[in-house]
Design a protein around this motif. Structure first.
Motif: not given
Length: 314
Positions: A188-193, A228-250
């Motif tokens: 939340i901290a990262i994507y809000t900024r 619509k345009i501003a959300f594009s970099p957020v989507m890119t970051g979410l794609g990287m962190n979705l995989g991290k969340l699915l496997t990195g909730t250690i």
């Protein structure tokens, strides 16, 4: 678009093979003998005869290329062997724990998106207001606090002092609140900024000025065009962190005793349960690559210009 997706799917294969190769090499470079790890996990003091028998059973007496090809053949059948600790099929145990991790990860993603979009939007629209200062302070705090420390603070506040939420386990929505908040707080901290900066950047573009001169309402400009345009970099970051969340909730799974893949993986490391470690690495690689592909597809649907990148437009 279908051709691009096909190429991306084909590109997944060598990446997964590379991940399995690196895992295989690291396991064999480790000073711990897999046969010795098996007896250690089973709390058995082995003799030389037992060690030799187990090494033959695990195929460790074969040349390394043969062992690797056999490993690939087993992975193709989703056969990762049996756990040294429990004696059960690794793939069956993973599939039993995967739904718990998926539930926690998806709840964290939903919470991240909702809070980040609201705070990022309000912070950009009402720049230098109290909501902007609050979101920026929250971003600094969320980006700096360690995840495990945040988890213990939440337990101390909401479970020990206020007695509002359970400390560990899963079952009801109340069990999800603390681990999901622990996982999503830093995101939340990262994507809000990120969203705030992206919206402010888009507001300086010429198409916003043209839309204003045509008399289009500010709210429509912001919601229909800028977001619509501003959300594009957020989507890119979410794609990287979705995989991290699915496997990195250690960390969250350890703190809150959540019965998912992360906790299972930590137990496997401490017990040197090599079949479980191999399965986890393979699954993590696949989930990371698939999540990135899905996010790229969503971005192509949101902005068709991405699919034209690299082509000659006539």
């Amino acid at each position: 678009m279908s051709r691009y997706i096909g190429k991306r799917f084909l590109a997944i294969i060598p990446m997964v093979l590379f991940a399995t190769l690196i895992t295989f090499i690291l396991i064999h470079l480790s000073p711990v003998d897999p046969a010795e790890a098996y007896f250690s996990a089973a709390h058995i003091k082995p003799t030389e005869e037992l060690m030799s028998q187990k090494r033959h059973e695990l195929g460790l007496d074969k040349p390394l290329p043969v062992q690797y090809l056999q490993t690939l053949a087993n992975i193709a059948r989703l056969d990762f062997g049996t756990s040294y600790l429990t004696g059960k099929s690794v793939w069956q145990e993973v599939t039993l724990r995967l739904p718990a991790t998926l539930q926690l990860a998806l709840c964290s993603i939903v919470l991240t998106v909702v809070v980040s979009v609201v705070l990022g939007y309000l912070s950009a629209v009402y720049q230098n207001s109290w909501i902007d200062y609050f979101s920026r302070a929250l971003s600094y705090f969320g980006a700096s606090i360690p995840q495990f420390w945040l988890g213990y603070l939440l337990v101390l506040l909401f479970s020990v002092r206020l007695d509002l939420l359970p400390v560990d386990g899963m079952g009801t929505w109340r069990h999800l609140v603390l681990p999901a908040l622990t996982l999503s707080f830093a995101l939340i901290a990262i994507y809000t900024r990120l969203l705030r900066a992206s919206i402010l950047e888009q507001l300086q573009e010429s198409y916003v000025l043209y839309a204003r001169t045509r008399g289009i309402r500010e709210k429509i400009i912001l919601l229909k065009h800028v977001m619509k345009i501003a959300f594009s970099p957020v989507m890119t970051g979410l794609g990287m962190n979705l995989g991290k969340l699915l496997t990195g909730t250690i960390i969250a799974e350890q703190v809150f005793s959540w019965p998912g893949l992360g906790r299972y993986f930590v137990e496997a490391i401490f017990n040197r349960d090599i079949p479980v470690i191999q399965c986890y690495v393979f699954l993590a690689a696949c989930l990371f690559l698939i999540c990135n592909l899905l996010v790229d597809m969503v971005q192509m649907l949101m902005d068709p210009r991405i699919s034209l990148k690299g082509r000659t437009v006539r």
